[in-house]
Write an enzyme that holds these catalytic residues in place. Sequence first.
Site, PDB file in Angstrom:
ATOM      1  CG  ASN A 100      38.592   2.847 -14.903  1.00  8.73           C
ATOM      2  OD1 ASN A 100      38.410   1.653 -15.170  1.00  8.73           O
ATOM      3  ND2 ASN A 100      38.297   3.368 -13.731  1.00  8.73           N
ATOM      4  CE1 TYR A 137      34.091   6.855 -18.633  1.00  8.23           C
ATOM      5  CE2 TYR A 137      36.080   6.612 -17.316  1.00  8.23           C
ATOM      6  CZ  TYR A 137      34.745   6.330 -17.534  1.00  8.23           C
ATOM      7  OH  TYR A 137      34.067   5.516 -16.663  1.00  8.23           O
ATOM      8  CD  GLU A 153      35.195   3.314 -14.107  1.00 14.86           C
ATOM      9  OE1 GLU A 153      35.147   4.483 -14.553  1.00 14.86           O
ATOM     10  OE2 GLU A 153      35.314   3.048 -12.909  1.00 14.86           O
TER      11      GLU A 153
HETATM   12  C1  GBH Z   1      35.835   7.284 -13.427  1.00 11.35           C
HETATM   13  O1  GBH Z   1      36.611   8.394 -13.170  1.00 11.35           O
HETATM   14  C2  GBH Z   1      35.315   6.753 -12.137  1.00 11.35           C
HETATM   15  O2  GBH Z   1      35.947   5.548 -11.771  1.00 11.35           O
HETATM   16  C3  GBH Z   1      33.829   6.584 -12.097  1.00 11.35           C
HETATM   17  O3  GBH Z   1      33.409   6.430 -10.781  1.00 11.35           O
HETATM   18  C4  GBH Z   1      33.187   7.764 -12.791  1.00 11.35           C
HETATM   19  O4  GBH Z   1      31.794   7.759 -12.651  1.00 11.35           O
HETATM   20  C5  GBH Z   1      33.560   7.698 -14.240  1.00 11.35           C
HETATM   21  O5  GBH Z   1      34.941   7.645 -14.417  1.00 11.35           O
HETATM   22  C6  GBH Z   1      33.025   8.837 -15.081  1.00 11.35           C
HETATM   23  O6  GBH Z   1      33.584  10.049 -14.705  1.00 11.35           O
HETATM   24  O7  GBH Z   1      40.398  17.241 -12.379  1.00 11.35           O
HETATM   25  O8  GBH Z   1      39.206  18.004 -10.450  1.00 11.35           O
HETATM   26  O9  GBH Z   1      38.145  18.087 -12.555  1.00 11.35           O
HETATM   27  C7  GBH Z   1      37.168   8.984 -14.293  1.00 11.35           C
HETATM   28  C8  GBH Z   1      38.212   9.984 -13.899  1.00 11.35           C
HETATM   29  C9  GBH Z   1      37.940  11.585 -12.203  1.00 11.35           C
HETATM   30  C10 GBH Z   1      37.991  12.219 -14.507  1.00 11.35           C
HETATM   31  C11 GBH Z   1      37.530  12.982 -11.840  1.00 11.35           C
HETATM   32  C12 GBH Z   1      37.542  13.581 -14.125  1.00 11.35           C
HETATM   33  C13 GBH Z   1      37.612  15.277 -12.489  1.00 11.35           C
HETATM   34  C14 GBH Z   1      38.515  15.788 -11.442  1.00 11.35           C
HETATM   35  N1  GBH Z   1      37.598  11.241 -13.548  1.00 11.35           N
HETATM   36  N2  GBH Z   1      38.003  13.914 -12.826  1.00 11.35           N
HETATM   37  S1  GBH Z   1      39.096  17.380 -11.738  1.00 11.35           S
END
Ligand code: GBH
Length: 465
Positions: free
Chosen positions: A299, A301, A369
């Site tokens: 995944n 981003y 993703e």
């Molecule tokens: C993915 O997570 C997920 O698999 C999916 O479900 C989600 O909808 C998608 O991406 C979009 O976000 O450090 O406490 O601020 C991506 C990884 C996990 C990145 C949570 C941001 C925030 C946690 N994400 N993270 S924090």
Amino acid sequence: MTATESTGFPRFPRGFVFGAATASYQIEGAHDEGGRGPSIWDTYCREPGRVAGGATGDVACDHYHRYREDVALLRDLGVDSYRFSIAWPRVQPTGTGKANAEGLDFYDRLVDELLANGIAPAATLYHWDLPQALEDRGGWRVRETAERFAEYTALVVDRLGDRVPRWITLNEPFCSSFVGYAIGRHAPGAREGRGALAAAHHLLVGHGLAVRALREAGAKDIGITLNPDRLLPATDAPEDLAAVRRAETLHNAVWFDPLFAGHYPAHEAETWGELADGSYRRDGDLITIGAPLDFVGVNYYRPITIADAPHQDPDPATRTAVDIRAMESWRQDVRHTTMGWPVVPGALTDLLVDLSRRYPVLPPIVITENGSAENDVVAADGQVHDSDRVDYLRDHLHALAAAVEAGVDVRGYYVWSLMDNFEWAFGYDKRFGIVRVDYDTLERLPKDSYRWYRDMIASHKQEHP
Ligand code: GBH
């Protein structure tokens, strides 16, 4: 000039799989129907201050009742495959014992509907909705949960194994362990370094045991989805470089090393001190964890810029997780999505090239993703002209094609997400869909990005009939 060149679409080899992805708690709703038990996210959402706007997944996109309409959207999109997740508490409401037939019936109907429309199901077994009853007994902190996960997997594959051609054990165990047990921004919302490290290990063991259960049932195309990060130092200062090394352990090596190199990272102690010795680790675990895989899901981003930060939390593991999160600093030179995430497509190419160099036995990669949350508006013409998302997808697909060109073995790409949905701690504020969901009427409205992705897939199929 070929058709693809003239349209500016990125080009991929014959057989490359295009798909779209979702996850159970983010879209299904129907939280108390069909015998479903509560998950840790049902609990977490009900705790004040945890989720933006006090949102829950009780209704979400109501996919549980509207799955036929959603499969029709996938069919018109032209995807080869659909990645969805199975809610463990639908299959085992308390996480143990015999299957709840009504829960499996839902996925049975979904799988049949996909196949009838020519779409290959790709089922994720765990996308964060742990049965609450298991959390009450320790959750991923305890080994028992890994064993229960393998039993649940066996129930699912027994029912669906004849029709599901692709399996993903876990989605982003980094989040299930560190974000859930150390940072506390995901369910169950704990802040314990040791608990998070034990959770990380038990998730990996659970993955290995699930792979074994899948193989025993004759399943073929099996992988795990990770979220490796492209980590960049804020400056060349030695403190920042050391912080990047700690972040590498936390985000990447602690997953990739045991899965694909047979050991835990060498720099573990630098990151976690004495907690790294791991009383929860047993002989033979690394063999279980290292079970051969058919692909690794990635995944992706955005890249993360890391700067050293003053350490505050006395617990070394919590401190690393929390401080490293605090170290994310925004770049000024690029656009950011509504998540505040910098848009740097080239970092995807670099990440994949790096991973394939660092792990010579890495199985083929599938991007499970990729997508962006944008400020969508319904225009006067009734449409969503999400040009920022179209740019994001096009540029990342070009970056992916560049990785393939550079020799990285990438076999597929799933866009996140088919539709707007429950974005965890952000509730419904962030929209990642290529289809808009109106949360009052639950109507679906394809956005410009949906049409762009549809046309791109069509052009690929034209080139490789
Ligand atoms: C993915 O997570 C997920 O698999 C999916 O479900 C989600 O909808 C998608 O991406 C979009 O976000 O450090 O406490 O601020 C991506 C990884 C996990 C990145 C949570 C941001 C925030 C946690 N994400 N993270 S924090």
